[in-house]
Motif scaffolding. Structure first.
Motif, short mmCIF file in Angstrom:
data_model
loop_
_atom_site.label_atom_id
_atom_site.label_comp_id
_atom_site.label_asym_id
_atom_site.label_seq_id
_atom_site.Cartn_x
_atom_site.Cartn_y
_atom_site.Cartn_z
N GLU A 1 49.66 55.54 62.97
CA GLU A 1 49.57 55.77 61.76
C GLU A 1 51.13 55.45 61.11
OE1 GLU A 1 49.43 58.94 58.46
OE2 GLU A 1 47.51 58.52 59.22
N LEU A 2 51.01 54.20 60.28
CA LEU A 2 52.06 53.80 59.54
C LEU A 2 52.25 54.13 57.97
CD1 LEU A 2 53.00 50.36 61.16
CD2 LEU A 2 53.69 52.54 61.92
N ALA B 1 46.83 46.68 56.54
CA ALA B 1 47.11 48.11 56.73
C ALA B 1 46.19 49.04 56.79
CB ALA B 1 48.32 48.64 55.83
N ASP C 1 46.52 52.86 58.10
CA ASP C 1 47.96 53.11 57.51
C ASP C 1 47.84 53.29 56.18
OD1 ASP C 1 48.88 52.50 60.14
OD2 ASP C 1 49.57 50.31 59.62
#
Length: 298
Positions: free
Chosen positions: A81-82, A118, A123
């Motif tokens: 996870e960003l 994303a 994310d």
């Protein structure tokens, strides 16, 4: 139907059109490239399992091994996870476009592709809109409705300021996001003095030490080289100043092109100096090809 309803319907139509196009691209093309290019924060513990031939003995779980009287190892997975933050330039210069779209149209599509990529990778995505100051900040979150909110703002937001201050956006990022994030700066990067020198070096130097920063530079071909079309009326979108320009003057065209060349060289030099990944994409280009090349280069 009143004008307000017409405008709302038009906006929703634009958002829907961008969503259909960019979500498909993200699923079919970019999700894997994005996942490979932008790594997570590290490795996180996943499970314990019995040792198999070829496993790294450094991952041996000696406590479980002693208890079970059989070798067991710890299994780790990438902590994926960003937090992704889009720094979006909404200054007046991005309303320029001589092909089928303006620079702001191009920024909107690229921002949508990055956002969908994303989200597909689970994310969080946030956005910061800036002109000569930061005008709006949308904190990072997950979910389609949040993503569509960002796209609506990219299309619809009317800037208060006219000029571009990249340094102010980078400073705000550094102060607002304390933990390391993956940041995309989407801008024409026209923020230089009269000699073409960038005005954002100090802020860039600090930001790249805190975050994983990438620059997506959008431009229109006619910005960098004026055509010979005689006497034309031009207006600076950021200052509002108007003037008549003789584009048939070789000296005038040369001087104009030289300043833009210096602006680009100054930007390129800074990005190399601070090891910032970047890509330049024209309003007349296929941005899919440009983004794939950018992802694969990382």
């Amino acid at each position: 139907m009143d004008k307000s309803s017409d405008r709302t319907a038009e906006l929703l139509g634009k958002v829907r059109k961008i969503e259909i196009k960019t979500r498909g691209l993200s699923h079919q093309i970019f999700a894997g490239e994005y996942h490979s290019a932008f790594k997570g924060r590290g490795m996180a513990f996943s499970e314990v399992r019995e040792y198999q031939y070829g496993d790294d003995v450094r991952n041996m779980d000696w406590n479980v091994t002693a208890r079970m009287r059989s070798p067991y190892i710890k299994v780790f997975e990438e902590e994926r996870e960003l937090t992704v933050v889009l720094l979006i330039d909404i200054s007046r210069s991005n309303l320029f476009g001589t092909s089928t779209r303006t620079k702001r149209d191009l920024i909107a599509e690229i921002a949508a592709v990055l956002s969908f990529s994303a989200i597909i990778n689970n994310d969080k995505v946030g956005a910061m809109f800036f002109s000569d100051h930061v005008e709006k900040f949308i904190p990072p979150k997950k979910g389609r409705s949040h993503l569509l909110h960002i796209i609506r703002e990219v299309i619809e937001y009317e800037p208060e300021g006219n000029r571009t201050d990249v340094g102010a956006a980078l400073e705000y990022l550094t102060n607002a996001i304390k933990k390391k994030c993956t940041c995309f700066l989407l801008s024409d990067m026209i923020d230089a003095d009269s000699d073409g020198n960038p005005r954002y070096e100090d802020a860039l130097k600090v930001a790249v030490n805190r975050h994983d920063l990438s620059v997506i530079n959008v431009y229109d071909p006619r910005e960098r080289e004026l055509p010979d079309v005689g006497l034309v009326s031009v207006k600076d979108a950021e200052t509002g100043e108007s003037a008549w320009v003789n584009t048939s003057s070789r000296r005038m065209r040369s001087g104009y092109g030289e300043w833009f060349r210096k602006v680009k060289e100054g930007m390129d030099s800074l990005l190399v100096k601070y090891s910032v990944d970047s890509v330049s994409i024209s309003t007349s280009d296929d941005y899919v090809k440009g983004l794939i090349g950018f992802f694969q280069k990382r």
